[in-house]
Design a protein around this motif. Structure first.
Motif, PDB file in Angstrom:
ATOM      1  N   ARG A  10      12.767  -4.320  -5.144  1.00  0.00           N
ATOM      2  CA  ARG A  10      12.932  -5.509  -4.299  1.00  0.00           C
ATOM      3  C   ARG A  10      12.554  -5.206  -2.852  1.00  0.00           C
ATOM      4  N   ILE A  11      12.879  -4.011  -2.369  1.00  0.00           N
ATOM      5  CA  ILE A  11      12.490  -3.626  -1.003  1.00  0.00           C
ATOM      6  C   ILE A  11      10.970  -3.570  -0.893  1.00  0.00           C
ATOM      7  N   ALA A  12      10.311  -3.016  -1.901  1.00  0.00           N
ATOM      8  CA  ALA A  12       8.844  -2.965  -1.907  1.00  0.00           C
ATOM      9  C   ALA A  12       8.259  -4.382  -1.905  1.00  0.00           C
ATOM     10  N   LYS A  13       8.850  -5.273  -2.692  1.00  0.00           N
ATOM     11  CA  LYS A  13       8.402  -6.668  -2.736  1.00  0.00           C
ATOM     12  C   LYS A  13       8.587  -7.331  -1.367  1.00  0.00           C
ATOM     13  N   LEU A  14       9.707  -7.069  -0.717  1.00  0.00           N
ATOM     14  CA  LEU A  14       9.983  -7.641   0.599  1.00  0.00           C
ATOM     15  C   LEU A  14       8.989  -7.118   1.633  1.00  0.00           C
ATOM     16  N   ASN A  15       8.721  -5.819   1.616  1.00  0.00           N
ATOM     17  CA  ASN A  15       7.726  -5.244   2.531  1.00  0.00           C
ATOM     18  C   ASN A  15       6.375  -5.923   2.355  1.00  0.00           C
ATOM     19  N   LYS A  16       5.952  -6.083   1.122  1.00  0.00           N
ATOM     20  CA  LYS A  16       4.657  -6.708   0.838  1.00  0.00           C
ATOM     21  C   LYS A  16       4.641  -8.171   1.287  1.00  0.00           C
ATOM     22  N   PHE A  17       5.740  -8.891   1.038  1.00  0.00           N
ATOM     23  CA  PHE A  17       5.870 -10.295   1.444  1.00  0.00           C
ATOM     24  C   PHE A  17       5.709 -10.426   2.961  1.00  0.00           C
ATOM     25  N   VAL A  18       6.393  -9.570   3.707  1.00  0.00           N
ATOM     26  CA  VAL A  18       6.346  -9.604   5.172  1.00  0.00           C
ATOM     27  C   VAL A  18       4.959  -9.202   5.678  1.00  0.00           C
ATOM     28  N   GLU A  19       4.393  -8.145   5.127  1.00  0.00           N
ATOM     29  CA  GLU A  19       3.068  -7.703   5.561  1.00  0.00           C
ATOM     30  C   GLU A  19       2.015  -8.780   5.321  1.00  0.00           C
ATOM     31  N   THR A  20       2.152  -9.530   4.248  1.00  0.00           N
ATOM     32  CA  THR A  20       1.233 -10.633   3.958  1.00  0.00           C
ATOM     33  C   THR A  20       1.327 -11.709   5.040  1.00  0.00           C
ATOM     34  N   ILE A  21       2.536 -11.998   5.491  1.00  0.00           N
ATOM     35  CA  ILE A  21       2.715 -13.018   6.533  1.00  0.00           C
ATOM     36  C   ILE A  21       2.130 -12.538   7.855  1.00  0.00           C
ATOM     37  N   TYR A  22       2.320 -11.256   8.191  1.00  0.00           N
ATOM     38  CA  TYR A  22       1.668 -10.700   9.388  1.00  0.00           C
ATOM     39  C   TYR A  22       0.149 -10.882   9.276  1.00  0.00           C
ATOM     40  N   LYS A  23      -0.403 -10.518   8.124  1.00  0.00           N
ATOM     41  CA  LYS A  23      -1.850 -10.590   7.921  1.00  0.00           C
ATOM     42  C   LYS A  23      -2.353 -12.031   7.996  1.00  0.00           C
ATOM     43  N   GLU A  24      -1.647 -12.971   7.364  1.00  0.00           N
ATOM     44  CA  GLU A  24      -2.043 -14.387   7.398  1.00  0.00           C
ATOM     45  C   GLU A  24      -2.100 -14.933   8.823  1.00  0.00           C
ATOM     46  N   ASN A  25      -1.290 -14.359   9.702  1.00  0.00           N
ATOM     47  CA  ASN A  25      -1.227 -14.838  11.083  1.00  0.00           C
ATOM     48  C   ASN A  25      -1.989 -13.932  12.053  1.00  0.00           C
ATOM     49  N   ALA A  26      -2.748 -12.991  11.511  1.00  0.00           N
ATOM     50  CA  ALA A  26      -3.585 -12.086  12.295  1.00  0.00           C
ATOM     51  C   ALA A  26      -2.788 -11.371  13.392  1.00  0.00           C
ATOM     52  N   ILE A  27      -1.611 -10.891  13.014  1.00  0.00           N
ATOM     53  CA  ILE A  27      -0.761 -10.158  13.954  1.00  0.00           C
ATOM     54  C   ILE A  27      -0.514  -8.758  13.396  1.00  0.00           C
ATOM     55  N   LYS A  28      -0.696  -7.771  14.254  1.00  0.00           N
ATOM     56  CA  LYS A  28      -0.458  -6.393  13.845  1.00  0.00           C
ATOM     57  C   LYS A  28       1.051  -6.185  13.700  1.00  0.00           C
ATOM     58  N   PRO A  29       1.500  -5.657  12.563  1.00  0.00           N
ATOM     59  CA  PRO A  29       2.948  -5.458  12.366  1.00  0.00           C
ATOM     60  C   PRO A  29       3.559  -4.576  13.461  1.00  0.00           C
ATOM     61  N   ALA A  30       4.680  -5.043  13.981  1.00  0.00           N
ATOM     62  CA  ALA A  30       5.422  -4.289  14.978  1.00  0.00           C
ATOM     63  C   ALA A  30       6.544  -3.536  14.271  1.00  0.00           C
ATOM     64  N   SER A  31       7.532  -3.136  15.016  1.00  0.00           N
ATOM     65  CA  SER A  31       8.660  -2.399  14.443  1.00  0.00           C
ATOM     66  C   SER A  31       9.518  -3.324  13.585  1.00  0.00           C
ATOM     67  N   PHE A  32       9.581  -3.014  12.279  1.00  0.00           N
ATOM     68  CA  PHE A  32      10.459  -3.791  11.404  1.00  0.00           C
ATOM     69  C   PHE A  32      10.959  -2.919  10.274  1.00  0.00           C
ATOM     70  N   LYS A  33      12.070  -3.361   9.678  1.00  0.00           N
ATOM     71  CA  LYS A  33      12.552  -2.699   8.469  1.00  0.00           C
ATOM     72  C   LYS A  33      13.040  -3.764   7.507  1.00  0.00           C
TER      73      LYS A  33
END
Length: 147
Positions: free
Chosen positions: A59-82
């Motif tokens: 589930r953590i891996a799924k959440l990471n992927k979900f969040v990274e996809t949203i960063y990518k869709e909005n053309a924003i480089k991921p910042a500090s997150f967990k």
């Protein structure tokens, strides 16, 4: 540095809170904690032979992927997150206790416009607004990042 605690259930509606937190953190140096509650026995992928810890890691891996996809869709480089995943069914209390344990400054949650029944009985969002010791930011489900 501020900490923003963002709840998600992987729904399209919950993406609004994630988008808001991403934009907020871009403009105000902040760590984002993305949070999901895993209701083990209710999950479609439940395998009673696997340990709960294994399901939590998936589930953590799924959440990471979900969040990274949203960063990518909005053309924003991921910042500090967990990403944090808890197992349980008491949504309101899990959100409150985990946000307190992580010493967050804000809880960010999407609004999905509960129907009449939810308005009569209450919702997680209204409970958080009433009980949280930190501000709760309720983001409309149609929120989009704007320049």
């Amino acid at each position: 540095m501020q900490k923003i605690f963002v709840t998600t259930d992987f729904s399209a509606n919950s993406k609004a809170a994630i988008r808001f937190a991403i934009q907020f953190a871009k403009e105000n140096p902040s760590e984002i904690i993305f949070y999901n509650i895993f209701e083990g026995v209710a999950d479609n992928n439940w395998d009673p032979k696997k340990k709960l810890a294994s399901h939590k890691e998936e589930r953590i891996a799924k959440l990471n992927k979900f969040v990274e996809t949203i960063y990518k869709e909005n053309a924003i480089k991921p910042a500090s997150f967990k990403c944090i995943v808890d197992i349980g069914i008491d949504t309101k209390n899990l959100i409150l206790s985990t946000s307190k344990k992580n010493k967050v400054n804000f809880i960010c949650i999407s609004s999905k416009g509960g129907g009449i029944l939810k308005k009569l009985l209450g919702s997680t969002t209204s409970s958080l607004i009433e009980l949280s010791s930190v501000p709760v930011i309720v983001v409309p489900k149609n929120y989009k990042i704007k320049k």
